[in-house]
Structure formats: C-alpha cells, structure tokens
Design a protein around this motif. Sequence first.
Motif, PDB file in Angstrom:
ATOM      1  N   ARG A   1     -12.732   8.785  15.035  1.00  0.00           N
ATOM      2  CA  ARG A   1     -11.267   8.769  14.921  1.00  0.00           C
ATOM      3  C   ARG A   1     -10.769   7.375  15.307  1.00  0.00           C
ATOM      4  NH1 ARG A   1      -6.928  11.965  14.408  1.00  0.00           N
ATOM      5  NH2 ARG A   1      -8.282  13.760  14.002  1.00  0.00           N
ATOM      6  N   GLY A   2      -9.885   6.848  14.501  1.00  0.00           N
ATOM      7  CA  GLY A   2      -9.404   5.486  14.732  1.00  0.00           C
ATOM      8  C   GLY A   2     -10.249   4.431  14.051  1.00  0.00           C
TER       9      GLY A   2
ATOM     10  N   HIS B   1     -12.198   2.379  10.810  1.00  0.00           N
ATOM     11  CA  HIS B   1     -11.679   1.704   9.623  1.00  0.00           C
ATOM     12  C   HIS B   1     -12.735   1.725   8.532  1.00  0.00           C
ATOM     13  CE1 HIS B   1      -8.682  -1.360   8.028  1.00  0.00           C
ATOM     14  NE2 HIS B   1      -9.573  -1.206   7.059  1.00  0.00           N
TER      15      HIS B   1
ATOM     16  N   TYR C   1     -11.282   7.828  -1.769  1.00  0.00           N
ATOM     17  CA  TYR C   1     -11.476   7.958  -0.327  1.00  0.00           C
ATOM     18  C   TYR C   1     -10.610   9.060   0.278  1.00  0.00           C
ATOM     19  CZ  TYR C   1     -14.224   3.765  -0.811  1.00  0.00           C
ATOM     20  OH  TYR C   1     -15.203   2.862  -1.183  1.00  0.00           O
TER      21      TYR C   1
ATOM     22  N   PRO D   1      -7.297   9.943   0.661  1.00  0.00           N
ATOM     23  CA  PRO D   1      -6.434   9.358   1.682  1.00  0.00           C
ATOM     24  C   PRO D   1      -5.817  10.357   2.647  1.00  0.00           C
ATOM     25  CG  PRO D   1      -5.481   9.127  -0.531  1.00  0.00           C
ATOM     26  CD  PRO D   1      -6.892   9.539  -0.697  1.00  0.00           C
TER      27      PRO D   1
ATOM     28  N   ALA E   1      -8.539  11.344   5.028  1.00  0.00           N
ATOM     29  CA  ALA E   1      -8.816  10.228   5.937  1.00  0.00           C
ATOM     30  C   ALA E   1      -7.745  10.137   7.012  1.00  0.00           C
ATOM     31  CB  ALA E   1      -8.899   8.922   5.152  1.00  0.00           C
ATOM     32  N   ALA E   2      -6.480  10.262   6.606  1.00  0.00           N
ATOM     33  CA  ALA E   2      -5.389  10.172   7.575  1.00  0.00           C
ATOM     34  C   ALA E   2      -5.487  11.295   8.610  1.00  0.00           C
ATOM     35  CB  ALA E   2      -4.052  10.230   6.851  1.00  0.00           C
TER      36      ALA E   2
ATOM     37  N   GLY F   1      -7.719  10.408  11.264  1.00  0.00           N
ATOM     38  CA  GLY F   1      -7.367   9.203  12.016  1.00  0.00           C
ATOM     39  C   GLY F   1      -8.089   7.964  11.542  1.00  0.00           C
ATOM     40  N   ILE F   2      -8.484   7.960  10.266  1.00  0.00           N
ATOM     41  CA  ILE F   2      -9.254   6.845   9.702  1.00  0.00           C
ATOM     42  C   ILE F   2      -8.362   6.014   8.785  1.00  0.00           C
ATOM     43  CG2 ILE F   2     -11.165   6.245   8.151  1.00  0.00           C
ATOM     44  CD1 ILE F   2     -12.499   8.900   9.171  1.00  0.00           C
ATOM     45  N   THR F   3      -8.380   4.709   8.970  1.00  0.00           N
ATOM     46  CA  THR F   3      -7.647   3.790   8.109  1.00  0.00           C
ATOM     47  C   THR F   3      -8.557   3.351   6.966  1.00  0.00           C
ATOM     48  OG1 THR F   3      -6.354   2.966   9.970  1.00  0.00           O
ATOM     49  CG2 THR F   3      -6.430   1.584   7.995  1.00  0.00           C
ATOM     50  N   VAL F   4      -8.036   3.394   5.743  1.00  0.00           N
ATOM     51  CA  VAL F   4      -8.787   2.933   4.571  1.00  0.00           C
ATOM     52  C   VAL F   4      -8.021   1.765   3.952  1.00  0.00           C
ATOM     53  CG1 VAL F   4      -9.747   3.521   2.321  1.00  0.00           C
ATOM     54  CG2 VAL F   4      -9.690   5.242   4.140  1.00  0.00           C
ATOM     55  N   ALA F   5      -8.628   0.592   3.946  1.00  0.00           N
ATOM     56  CA  ALA F   5      -7.988  -0.581   3.347  1.00  0.00           C
ATOM     57  C   ALA F   5      -9.052  -1.585   2.953  1.00  0.00           C
ATOM     58  CB  ALA F   5      -6.994  -1.223   4.320  1.00  0.00           C
TER      59      ALA F   5
END
Length: 334
Positions: A245-246, A248, A257, A259, A262-263, A266-270
């Motif tokens: 969690r948290g 990237h 992915y 989204p 993922a959110a 708690g995962i950021t996808v960029a």
Amino acid sequence: MGTTTETMRAVRVHAFGGPEQLLYEEVPRPAAGAGEVLVRVHAAGVNPPDRYARQGFTNIPEAMRPAWPLPFTPGTDISGVVAALGAGVTGWRVGDEVFGLVDFPGGRASAYAEYVVSPAAHLARKPAALGHVEAAAVPMAGLTAYQFVFEHLRLGDAQGATVLVNGAGGGVGHFAVQLARAAGAAQVVAVASGRHERFLEDLGADRFVDYTRTAVEDAVREEVDVLIDAVGGPDAHRLLPALRRGGHLAPVFLGDYAPHRAAALGITVAGWQVRSNGAHLTELARLADTGRLRVGIDTVFPLHEASDAHLHAERGHLQGKIVLQVAQAPYPDR
C-alpha cells in the motif's frame, strides 16, 4: 536541417507495413543547420517506436496517431563521430565521438543512415569504455530507465526501497535493474524468463522470478515499493498484488492497470515519456566508464539488414538490445 548534393546509404519506409517495407537505398546526405551537429553514424540502436512508425502507429487509437509523411528513415539512437558543425555550435569539434537519442519525442531523427543531423544538446561524449555498437544500444532505453529512476521516481532520495523490474531482460529492463541498484535500492527483484537469470544476477539483481514457472503475484506479495513494468499489455494489472500500500507502479508501455482497483489498494500508477537529454546521457556515460552500467547486446545486424532486425525484434524475448552496424567494417575514428 538541410541537404547537400552528396549522397549516403540509408534505410527508408515508402509504405506503412511489415519489416519488408524497410528499403536500403541511396538518399541525399543531410547538412547541419544552426545549433545542429552532423554525425557520421557508426551504429544505430533499434527501438519499439521505430517499429511503431514503420507500421503507421497502428498500436495507437486512430484519432491519436501522429501524422508521419512518407517516405521516412526511422531511428533515433546513434553512436558515431562528429563530421560537421552547424552555425553557433560550441562544445563539440569535428572528430569527437558522440552518442545520443536524437530529437525525441516529436522529431524525425532518421538514424538508420550513414549520416544524421542532431541538435547539439541531444548528444553526449561516447563512453570510453564502450564501443560504438554498445553505445548505440544505450540512448532510448538507458534514458528511459534513468529518467524513471532518478528524475520521476527519485529513488536516490528514497534509499532502502524494494524495486521490482518486470521485463528485466530487455532493453529498458536491464538498465533499470542496474540503475535501481546505483540509486541505492535495498533489494532489486528481476522478473524475466529463465534464460535471463544468470545475466540479471550478474547485473546486480538480488532476486529473480522466472515468470514462465511462477506468476509474479504468487512469488512477490505486498513486498514492493516501486514496480517498473517494461512489458505492459492487457493483463498488466496482475502485478498489483506485488506492491505494498502506498507503492508506485511505473509503466513503460501501454497496459491495463485497473486504475480503480489500484486506487483501492493505495497504489499510484504513472509513467512518463522519455525525452532527449545530453546531460542525462553524460551521467549514463559516467556510470558506464566507472563499471556501474553494462550494456546487453542481443543481436547486431548490418544496416542493409534492418528488415531482419525488425523481424527479430517482433519475435520478442530479447536479452538486451538490437543494434544496426552502419558500416560493414568500422569507420576510422577520424
């Protein structure tokens, strides 16, 4: 950029399609304009965007496809020797050995050729430790990994992170493994097929996952702070359970992915677009010259066999990079 009355050999595409559309022919030699450098190319790297352009960008939704007038010469990655300087160029001399990612994104570098014109700022001095073939393998893949690791993910500021690289045996992947290590990652997990295991361990991977035997999400569960995905694709979301969690997830290529999922985790996808940068290439050259960056070469083809190089690339499962040798025998350095 202009042209002269002199000619050179180059590979051009006159119609979008398969590798057979890459034709080796005689074309006008370019001339350096203001702020530009003419480079006599010794070797040119082969990258996925070269294939996308040859195909007419059919991998991109039609409304988003760039206009790409025909005919054109593909390629952006070069290593060679400065042949002439355009007006106002300082810092380079005729005879200097250079390498670079030329005019990317958005430009038309035309690197599959004996000569290419580059903005002076897109070049760096070729690493002394590398020959031209190895140096030509670095720019796009090396800069992608460098800009992800140091500029966007800022792993150098978060030492002690666990980093997973998916597709670790390929061009971007094998550089990302090494640069994550150079940035101070506590653990680097490399995911690839089994034939790459020894190669990646030699490059500094702490753990290896053979995805043909074990699913990544089964081998690594909620352990990863940063996941660099050099594969993408429709089932890319399968990687999410590997992240804490948290964490990237940084995709290099397009993928699904999930989204919302993922959110919820708690995962950021960029991800980010690589860009030409001579200063960043200079840092990669320094790492190569100090032995902290090695270059994996999958296969070398002569320039006139560019169609075979693309066919080989489309089969996938590469270990390192494909490079075009622009001359049958190496050019003299001066």
